[in-house]
Design an enzyme around this catalytic site. Sequence first.
Site, short mmCIF file in Angstrom:
data_model
loop_
_atom_site.label_atom_id
_atom_site.label_comp_id
_atom_site.label_asym_id
_atom_site.label_seq_id
_atom_site.Cartn_x
_atom_site.Cartn_y
_atom_site.Cartn_z
N LYS A 30 -31.80 0.13 -6.16
CA LYS A 30 -32.82 1.18 -6.26
C LYS A 30 -33.61 1.34 -4.97
O LYS A 30 -33.82 2.43 -4.50
CB LYS A 30 -33.86 0.82 -7.34
CG LYS A 30 -33.43 0.94 -8.75
CD LYS A 30 -34.64 0.83 -9.69
CE LYS A 30 -35.47 -0.41 -9.50
NZ LYS A 30 -34.87 -1.65 -10.01
N ARG A 36 -42.40 0.71 -15.40
CA ARG A 36 -41.56 -0.37 -15.88
C ARG A 36 -41.89 -0.74 -17.33
O ARG A 36 -41.30 -1.66 -17.87
CB ARG A 36 -41.80 -1.60 -15.01
CG ARG A 36 -40.69 -1.90 -14.02
CD ARG A 36 -41.15 -3.10 -13.20
NE ARG A 36 -40.06 -3.82 -12.63
CZ ARG A 36 -39.63 -3.68 -11.38
NH1 ARG A 36 -40.17 -2.79 -10.58
NH2 ARG A 36 -38.66 -4.44 -10.92
N ARG A 80 -29.43 -11.49 -1.49
CA ARG A 80 -30.26 -10.50 -0.82
C ARG A 80 -31.21 -11.18 0.17
O ARG A 80 -31.81 -12.20 -0.11
CB ARG A 80 -31.05 -9.72 -1.86
CG ARG A 80 -32.03 -8.73 -1.26
CD ARG A 80 -32.41 -7.69 -2.25
NE ARG A 80 -33.36 -8.17 -3.24
CZ ARG A 80 -33.86 -7.39 -4.20
NH1 ARG A 80 -33.46 -6.13 -4.31
NH2 ARG A 80 -34.72 -7.85 -5.06
N ARG A 125 -36.59 -13.23 -0.69
CA ARG A 125 -37.80 -12.95 -1.45
C ARG A 125 -38.08 -14.09 -2.41
O ARG A 125 -37.16 -14.67 -2.97
CB ARG A 125 -37.60 -11.66 -2.24
CG ARG A 125 -38.24 -10.47 -1.56
CD ARG A 125 -37.84 -9.20 -2.21
NE ARG A 125 -38.08 -9.18 -3.65
CZ ARG A 125 -37.82 -8.13 -4.42
NH1 ARG A 125 -37.33 -7.04 -3.89
NH2 ARG A 125 -38.07 -8.17 -5.70
N ARG A 160 -36.38 -12.24 -14.62
CA ARG A 160 -36.59 -10.81 -14.35
C ARG A 160 -35.67 -9.95 -15.18
O ARG A 160 -36.05 -8.89 -15.64
CB ARG A 160 -36.39 -10.53 -12.86
CG ARG A 160 -37.58 -10.96 -12.02
CD ARG A 160 -37.24 -11.11 -10.57
NE ARG A 160 -36.82 -9.87 -9.96
CZ ARG A 160 -36.10 -9.80 -8.83
NH1 ARG A 160 -35.73 -10.91 -8.23
NH2 ARG A 160 -35.78 -8.64 -8.32
#
Length: 208
Positions: free
Chosen positions: A13, A89, A123, A155, A166
């Site tokens: 996204k 969200r 990532r 992150r 998550r």
Amino acid sequence: MNAIFLGPPGTGKGTQAERISVELGIAHISTGEMFRQLANEGNPVGVEAKEKYWGKGNLVPDDLTIKLVKERLAKEDCKKGFILDGFPRTIPQAEALDKITKISKVIDIESSEEIIIKRLSNRRQCSKCKKIYGIDVPPKKEGICDICQGKLIQRDDDREEVIRDRLKVYEKQTKPLIKYYKEKLITVDGEQPIDKIKQDIIKAISLK
Ligand code: ADP
Ligand code: ZN
């Protein structure tokens, strides 16, 4: 064009919102990026949000999130349009957004859990310019940003234990939005190559 990019974490996204907002000349609003920035600046509310919520894979409370987005949407650069990346969200966030502005399209980028976990755990993000790297977009030199030579870091919430939380939060709190937006929703296959996903999104948002 006032668009929302929906979908589980790790479907690209953010990458897509960044590229497409530049191409269309509209604002890119990432609530996740706003929260990370606030924490980095040492803003007390931002630091607390990291410690209590997002650093653990939980959502930041609606009232704080809605307030930040409301302030952001009032800025001049949003007049030409915007892409909301990571907001809303929850259903209460969507209801609050409906009172603030009108949304034209909702793009839902979907991927399987297996691919999501693989992507998120690989990532890395540039600590300086915030560019995102991963399996599909590796840096030329390991650990170093191609653009600004900044150091690439993982992150805090991309550790595998947090990723699973998550995903659970997504299923429970965010997935109901797919039904909420069913009239404006266009689903895009997020397992395709990045450029193909981008093409599909551009096509979807140009539909009348
Ligand atoms: P991703 O889409 O990869 O999960 P984001 O950068 O969008 O990452 O968000 C990172 C974290 O910030 C989320 O896991 C969540 O804890 C918090 N966050 C972001 N947007 C919202 C939101 N709209 N409401 C509540 N929390 C949010
Ligand atoms: Zn960089």
